[in-house]
Every structure is written in structure tokens, then in C-alpha cells.
Write a protein that holds these residues in place. Structure first.
Motif, short mmCIF file in Angstrom:
data_model
loop_
_atom_site.label_atom_id
_atom_site.label_comp_id
_atom_site.label_asym_id
_atom_site.label_seq_id
_atom_site.Cartn_x
_atom_site.Cartn_y
_atom_site.Cartn_z
N GLY A 40 0.80 -1.22 0.00
CA GLY A 40 0.00 0.00 0.00
C GLY A 40 0.83 1.26 0.00
N LEU A 73 -6.52 -7.85 -1.18
CA LEU A 73 -5.45 -7.12 -0.50
C LEU A 73 -5.45 -5.64 -0.86
CD1 LEU A 73 -2.98 -7.21 1.34
CD2 LEU A 73 -1.62 -7.95 -0.62
N LEU A 124 -8.11 -3.50 1.03
CA LEU A 124 -8.14 -3.43 2.49
C LEU A 124 -7.98 -1.99 2.97
CD1 LEU A 124 -5.92 -6.45 3.66
CD2 LEU A 124 -8.42 -6.27 3.73
N ARG A 153 -4.73 -3.32 6.50
CA ARG A 153 -3.53 -3.74 5.78
C ARG A 153 -2.31 -3.63 6.67
NH1 ARG A 153 -1.84 -2.02 -0.34
NH2 ARG A 153 -4.10 -2.00 -0.54
#
Length: 256
Positions: free
Chosen positions: A52, A67, A70, A75
């Protein structure tokens, strides 16, 4: 499936595409996968995208959860990311740096549990003697170990480690990669490790994935042809007396 699955992942810096619908075979809990490839192949970008730390698009799941979708807090709990850059040489002592990472991502942990995790992680990484040392008095390698302790103490489901041995001497490289492998197996975590040392990768990873131009050139295969395509070298893959695969690079290849 549980573990990590990347069906298609794309990322760019401005208009320059770096990852182009990258896909990886599923990685099961407890597995360590080494990301190999030349500079600019996309290894760091892949880790940043999953962590991220940069915008990405596509289909990636961790334990069946999307993923990329999130929330940041979720995350941060599930993913432990170690970037290439070393931690700042601040006035924090090593213990405080690791405790701060735990407080930020797992605020519900009781104090005794938090302290036990830090103590166990420092013992695993041989950092007990540095616990009360300020970061600005530590060497680059020692700060890198503290940054790794911040990840391991959290016991995340996914560890994303970008060149975790770059500032370490040979003894500590072996020590750290063994610790990462043991942590993944103990906690049932997935570990993706970007690394330049091919032989260390072959020694400690369960599988290797070779990247080139933002795509996976080969997954769990390493041959002279793959090494030539990925790195531009003439190389051999042999087996040492202890049964481990080793790569011997003979010469650089000229421009194709």
C-alpha cells in the motif's frame, strides 16, 4: 486459497508502467519466495504495491481477502513491510522503535504480551545488547536489524522485505534469512523477499520468482537461459557438495 495469490497486478510511476499485469503462482502460508531480477525489473515496486506504499490495480488476495482493497488499518495489521531505505538515525532507542511499531499496528496488545514479543524478537535477531542504544549511535546494518525487528515482532500474515540483508555482512545475512524463514514457518506467514544475492535466495527460499520488465519471467525455475534473459550474463546452475543449487556467473553478455 489461504496465503497470497496475485492474478494480475499493474502499477506505474506517472505514465511509466512498471508492473504489467504481473501474476504469481499461489504462495502458501509458511512459504518464503525470493524475488530475483536485475535493477528496474519491478521487485521493489511489487512490494510497495502490496504494502500500500504506492497505488496499484489488479487482483491480489491474502487469505481470500482482496489485498488492494483493504482499509489502511487492516492492511497495516496484516502486512509487514521493510523498505530498502534504512530507518532514520533518530534519538529513539532500539526498544522504543520496535515498541512504537507494535503500538501503532496492534494497539490492543496487553503490555506484557508486547514486551514478551519484543524480548523474543530481540533475542532471535541478536539485538538484546542494543535494546537501549539510540538509533543514531547504531551502524547502518544494526538499524536494518531494528527495522526487521519491527516487522517480525508484529507477526504479520504477509512479510514484504526489500533487500533485508543489503547493509549486513555475510554472517548476519545468513542469520537474518534463517530468522525470516523460521518466522514464516512458525507463524504460517507468507514472506516475499527481494534480494540481489541469487545464491542466498536459493539457500533460504522455498521458491524463487524471476522478474523482468514488470512481469514474472520464471517462477520456481532457474536455468542458464533464464539467467541470460534476466541478468544479461552467461551463468551455470550447479549443485554443491551439500546438495544446494548455486549459480556461477562466467561473464557478462554483450548487448543483444
Amino acid at each position: 486459497m489461504t496465503g497470497l495469490r496475485i492474478a494480475s497486478l499493474s502499477a506505474a510511476y506517472g505514465r511509466r508502467a512498471v508492473l504489467d499485469r504481473l501474476a504469481l503462482p499461489g504462495i502458501a502460508p509458511g512459504e518464503v519466495v525470493a524475488l530475483l531480477g536485475a535493477n528496474g525489473a519491478g521487485k521493489s515496486t511489487l512490494l510497495k504495491s502490496l504494502a500500500g506504499a504506492m497505488r496499484a490495480e489488479g487482483d491480489a488476495t491474502l487469505d481470500d481477502a482482496p489485498l488492494l482493497a483493504l482499509a489502511p488499518a487492516a492492511r497495516a495489521r496484516a502486512v509487514g513491510y521493510l523498505p530498502q531505505s534504512l530507518p532514520d538515525a533518530s534519538s529513539l532507542v532500539a526498544y522504543e522503535a520496535v515498541e512504537g511499531a507494535l503500538r501503532a499496528t496492534l494497539p490492543e496488545l496487553p503490555r506484557r504480551t508486547r514486551e514478551a514479543r519484543i524480548e523474543a524478537t530481540f533475542a532471535t535477531l541478536g539485538l538484546a545488547g542494543l535494546a537501549l542504544r539510540r538509533l543514531d549511535t547504531l551502524s547502518g546494518g544494526q538499524r536494518q536489524l531494528v527495522a526487521l525487528a519491527q516487522v517480525l515482532a508484529r507477526a504479520p500474515r504477509l512479510m514484504l522485505l526489500d533487500e533485508p540483508t543489503s547493509a549486513l555482512d555475510l554472517r548476519w545475512q545468513l542469520f537474518v534469512l534463517e530468522a525470516v524463514r523460521d518466522a514464516a514457518r512458525r507463524d504460517g506467514a507468507v514472506a516475499l523477499v527481494a534480494i540481489h544475492d541469487i545464491n542466498l535466495a536459493l539457500r533460504f527460499a522455498d521458491r524463487v520468482a524471476v522478474l523482468k520488465d514488470g512481469r514474472v519471467l520464471a517462477a520456481d525455475a532457474l536455468t542458464p537461459d533464464i539467467l541470460a534473459a534476466a541478468y544479461g550474463v552467461a551463468a551455470r546452475v550447479e549443485t554443491c557438495s551439500r546438495g544446494h543449487r548455486v549459480v556461477i556467473a562466467d561473464r557478462a553478455l554483450g548487448p543483444s
